[in-house]
Write an enzyme that holds these catalytic residues in place. Structure first.
Site, PDB file in Angstrom:
ATOM      1  N   SER A  99     114.002  88.296  24.230  1.00 16.13           N
ATOM      2  CA  SER A  99     115.230  87.747  23.660  1.00 16.13           C
ATOM      3  C   SER A  99     115.031  86.928  22.404  1.00 16.13           C
ATOM      4  O   SER A  99     115.960  86.758  21.624  1.00 16.13           O
ATOM      5  CB  SER A  99     115.962  86.914  24.712  1.00 16.13           C
ATOM      6  OG  SER A  99     115.119  85.888  25.196  1.00 16.13           O
TER       7      SER A  99
ATOM      8  N   HIS B  78     119.267  92.462  26.709  1.00 17.61           N
ATOM      9  CA  HIS B  78     119.508  92.725  25.282  1.00 17.61           C
ATOM     10  C   HIS B  78     119.414  94.211  24.932  1.00 17.61           C
ATOM     11  O   HIS B  78     119.443  94.559  23.757  1.00 17.61           O
ATOM     12  CB  HIS B  78     118.527  91.918  24.430  1.00 17.61           C
ATOM     13  CG  HIS B  78     118.752  90.447  24.554  1.00 17.61           C
ATOM     14  ND1 HIS B  78     119.668  89.770  23.769  1.00 17.61           N
ATOM     15  CD2 HIS B  78     118.235  89.533  25.400  1.00 17.61           C
ATOM     16  CE1 HIS B  78     119.671  88.494  24.117  1.00 17.61           C
ATOM     17  NE2 HIS B  78     118.824  88.324  25.114  1.00 17.61           N
TER      18      HIS B  78
ATOM     19  N   LYS C 194     126.631  90.271  26.707  1.00 17.14           N
ATOM     20  CA  LYS C 194     126.097  90.405  25.343  1.00 17.14           C
ATOM     21  C   LYS C 194     126.754  91.626  24.691  1.00 17.14           C
ATOM     22  O   LYS C 194     127.893  91.530  24.267  1.00 17.14           O
ATOM     23  CB  LYS C 194     124.571  90.449  25.386  1.00 17.14           C
ATOM     24  CG  LYS C 194     124.000  89.135  25.982  1.00 17.14           C
ATOM     25  CD  LYS C 194     122.505  89.067  25.922  1.00 17.14           C
ATOM     26  CE  LYS C 194     121.934  87.938  26.774  1.00 17.14           C
ATOM     27  NZ  LYS C 194     122.276  86.584  26.336  1.00 17.14           N
TER      28      LYS C 194
HETATM   29  C1  LIG Z   1     116.877  88.070  28.594  1.00 14.66           C
HETATM   30  C2  LIG Z   1     118.041  87.361  29.209  1.00 14.66           C
HETATM   31  N1  LIG Z   1     118.231  87.441  30.540  1.00 14.66           N
HETATM   32  C3  LIG Z   1     119.250  86.818  31.137  1.00 14.66           C
HETATM   33  C4  LIG Z   1     120.160  86.085  30.414  1.00 14.66           C
HETATM   34  C5  LIG Z   1     121.273  85.404  31.157  1.00 14.66           C
HETATM   35  O1  LIG Z   1     122.432  86.196  31.092  1.00 14.66           O
HETATM   36  P1  LIG Z   1     123.855  85.505  31.284  1.00 14.66           P
HETATM   37  O2  LIG Z   1     124.200  84.885  29.970  1.00 14.66           O
HETATM   38  O3  LIG Z   1     124.765  86.605  31.663  1.00 14.66           O
HETATM   39  O4  LIG Z   1     123.701  84.485  32.349  1.00 14.66           O
HETATM   40  C6  LIG Z   1     119.998  85.956  29.036  1.00 14.66           C
HETATM   41  C7  LIG Z   1     120.894  85.187  28.162  1.00 14.66           C
HETATM   42  O5  LIG Z   1     121.823  84.576  28.377  1.00 14.66           O
HETATM   43  C8  LIG Z   1     118.919  86.619  28.405  1.00 14.66           C
HETATM   44  O6  LIG Z   1     118.730  86.516  27.092  1.00 14.66           O
END
Ligand SMILES: Cc1ncc(COP(=O)(O)O)c(C=O)c1O
Length: 387
Positions: A182, A210, A242
């Site tokens: 990320s 992502h 996202k």
């Molecule tokens: C790689 C990754 N996994 C999980 C999440 C968490 O997802 P959520 O925003 O839906 O809680 C994020 C970012 O928020 C992320 O960048």
């Protein structure tokens, strides 16, 4: 004399300020498009995960409004108490089809999907081995699970194998990685990871937050990108929040996995289900992704244009091959200075500092959208300047 039990907060905040790590919230006074209004200023937005511009797509807005009118705003209780809304059931079917898995299970957020899944699968006596740069939610999940957590240096598969081989006598083994990292925009070595985990009898969890909507011919994510049908020991987690422009998280894999999660994942059981309007928005997003592949094509073209211009200016983009492009700055102060320079040129690019990234690796994380115009990209390229 009584002491102030919250007095330590002042010291903690002062320390963060001194280390240039203090964070605060700013108001955003517009929708999440390629141009945003922040603190009264109109800025070109390179800070969002709205890769395909779906968060502000009229089809999603309409679906959300219609669902709220028909079904109400909230889910009101856990799905185990109040039942699964038809929209959520449809969404799970669509997500499983998209990802090529037997089943999918929707959670209120991606964070909770990771927390609940790892906690349901792993416990004391088990071993979790994680790529050092995997998302914080996976690290938190491992810590909460009670399993032994070991990490391996980013992408170092030899070290991963070593870690797995050292614990053959222990309980279950789980390897965790991001699909697209990320903060760096590079990819995991999926093919090797699938083989290594199969060889060692370990489960493999790939957080594809992502990649969904972004990678692969149909936007199915990391497996489609690598041309791999998900094997049965692979667990794919992701977010609706996202590229899909909604809110929520989900897990894809074999049916017995999702059945287990319904019974064991505490972040599924002890929380309110996804709100019907969020499910409707995600369903609408899946339709748009099918109907408008040109969004993904434009995203990829925008990303290539920006990356090659930045490289020509001497920027080292590391392993980034996705719309996430890090501009490495080093110290937190340097990252903030770079972000301030961008901002004075009308660009929103947020500095990312520890603990989100390792010490010495502070950066501005740029995130490209399909809705950026050539003029947006050129403005950024000019503002970034040479290294
Ligand atoms: C790689 C990754 N996994 C999980 C999440 C968490 O997802 P959520 O925003 O839906 O809680 C994020 C970012 O928020 C992320 O960048």
């Amino acid at each position: 004399m009584t002491t102030d039990p919250l007095g330590f907060a002042d010291e903690a905040l002062d320390a963060l300020l001194k280390e240039e790590l203090l964070r605060g919230l700013t108001d955003i006074e517009s929708g999440p498009g390629p141009e945003v209004v922040v603190g009264g200023e109109r800025l070109i937005n390179f800070s969002s995960n709205n890769y395909l511009g779906l968060a502000e797509h009229p089809a999603l807005a309409e679906a959300t409004a219609e669902a709220a009118r028909r079904w109400g705003a909230g889910a009101t209780a856990s799905r185990l108490i109040v039942g699964t809304h038809g929209l959520v059931r449809d969404l799970e079917q669509r997500l499983a089809i998209l990802r090529g898995t037997e089943a999918a299970l929707v959670f209120p957020t991606g964070y909770q999907a990771n927390l609940g899944t790892v906690g349901a699968l792993m416990g004391r006596g088990d071993l979790i081995v994680a790529d050092k740069l995997c998302h914080a939610s996976l690290i938190d999940a491992a810590r909460l699970s009670g399993a032994t957590l070991r990490t391996f240096a980013h992408g170092d598969l030899a070290l991963l194998e070593e870690r797995l081989a050292k614990h053959p006598e222990r309980g279950r083994m789980l390897v965790m990685t991001d699909g697209v990292f990320s903060m760096d925009g590079d990819l995991c070595h999926l093919r090797d990871l699938v083989e290594i985990t199969a060889h060692h009898g370990a489960l493999l969890l790939v957080d594809d937050a992502h990649a969904v909507g972004v990678l692969g011919k149909t936007g199915a994510g990391i497996c489609e990108h690598f041309g791999i049908a998900p094997p049965r020991h692979l667990i794919l987690t992701a977010t609706l929040s996202k590229a899909l422009g909604s809110q929520g998280g989900f897990v894809c894999g074999p049916r017995r996995l999702t059945d287990l999660l319904v019974n064991r994942a505490r972040t599924f059981i002890f929380t309110t289900g996804l709100a019907p309007p969020a499910a409707a928005a995600a369903l609408a997003a899946l339709d748009v992704i099918d109907r408008e592949p040109e969004r993904r094509e434009r995203l990829s073209a925008n990303r290539e244009r920006l990356a090659s211009a930045l490289k020509a200016k001497g920027w080292d983009l590391g392993g980034s091959v996705t719309p996430i492009i890090p501009l490495m700055a080093g110290t937190p102060g340097a990252a903030m200075a770079l972000a301030a320079r961008l901002r004075s040129n009308g660009i929103l690019g947020v500095p990312i500092r520890p603990p989100t990234v390792p010490r010495g690796a502070s950066r501005v994380r740029l995130s490209v959208m399909s809705t950026h115009t050539d003029a947006h990209l050129d403005a950024l390229i000019d503002a970034v300047g040479d290294v």
